[in-house]
Design an enzyme around this catalytic site. Structure first.
Site, short mmCIF file in Angstrom:
data_model
loop_
_atom_site.label_atom_id
_atom_site.label_comp_id
_atom_site.label_asym_id
_atom_site.label_seq_id
_atom_site.Cartn_x
_atom_site.Cartn_y
_atom_site.Cartn_z
N ASP A 1 0.87 -1.18 0.00
CA ASP A 1 0.00 0.00 0.00
C ASP A 1 0.91 1.23 0.00
OD1 ASP A 1 -2.37 1.66 0.48
OD2 ASP A 1 -1.65 1.80 2.54
N ASP B 1 -0.27 5.16 1.04
CA ASP B 1 -0.55 6.12 2.12
C ASP B 1 -0.63 5.42 3.47
OD1 ASP B 1 -1.00 8.50 0.41
OD2 ASP B 1 -2.68 7.33 -0.33
#
Length: 218
Positions: free
Chosen positions: A7, A9
């Site tokens: 991922d 953020d």
């Protein structure tokens, strides 16, 4: 070697301050009151459309497609113009990914952030070259926690992807839906206690990640 997907953020970059700034700039143009950083951080995770929906709901506004599109467009204009002034890479993240690449791992990115903004941020921090595949929140009709983006990232790597690395409830649910093991970064944007998120391993600093992946593969 197998592949691993990250991922963005809250996992590789602390981007909430720039997202917060862009939201407040868009609201200021219409005389709207600003949100706090903590409030906006709590809205992050499901992509830009949901972020804006949550902003509007918190302002007490009824759902309206035109209003949603208008504010979302102005938010993205501000964000893409200045996506990384306040953003930082988590300590050890770049070194961990370079270490994994040196060991032969294929590296993917699966994020709900639009792919253009994701590439822009990675490029600004000199990280873009480290990723063999990138799927963003606008790459497919589906967004996380639907497993389709993660599966598409895995397919693009042309390797057996064994692990998804993320920081939130959305990431944990995505990995579970895709049938992949999940490594949880505990210092990101999750809301629930660690024990409430399904995971196969966890880490609080990216220096720990290469050893964690080796243990999970053993």
């Amino acid at each position: 070697m197998p592949g691993v997907v990250f991922d963005l953020d809250g996992t590789l970059v602390h981007s909430a301050p720039d997202i917060h700034a862009a939201v407040n700039k868009a609201l200021a143009e219409e005389g709207g009151a600003p949100f706090t950083l903590a409030e906006i951080t709590g809205f992050i995770g499901n992509g830009v459309p949901v972020l804006i929906q949550r902003v509007l709901a918190a302002r007490g506004e009824a759902p309206d497609a035109h209003r949603q599109a208008e504010l979302q467009g102005r938010f993205m204009a501000h964000y893409e113009a200045d996506p990384a002034t306040l953003t930082s890479v988590y300590p050890g993240a770049e070194a961990a990914i370079r270490h994994l690449r040196a060991e032969g791992w294929r590296i993917g990115l699966c994020t709900n952030k639009p792919v253009g903004a994701s590439r822009q941020i990675l490029s600004l921090f000199g990280l873009l070259e480290l990723f063999d595949a990138i799927i963003g929140g606008d790459s497919l009709p589906q967004r996380k926690p639907d497993p389709a983006p993660l599966r598409a990232t895995a397919a693009a790597l042309n390797e057996e992807v064994v692990l998804y690395v993320g920081d939130s409830e959305v990431d944990a649910a995505t990995a579970e839906a895709a049938g992949l093991r999940f490594a949880l970064f505990t210092e990101g944007y999750r809301h629930a206690p660690v024990h409430e998120l399904p995971h196969h391993g966890l880490f609080s600093h990216h220096d720990e990640l290469p050893d964690l992946l080796r243990r999970l593969l053993a």
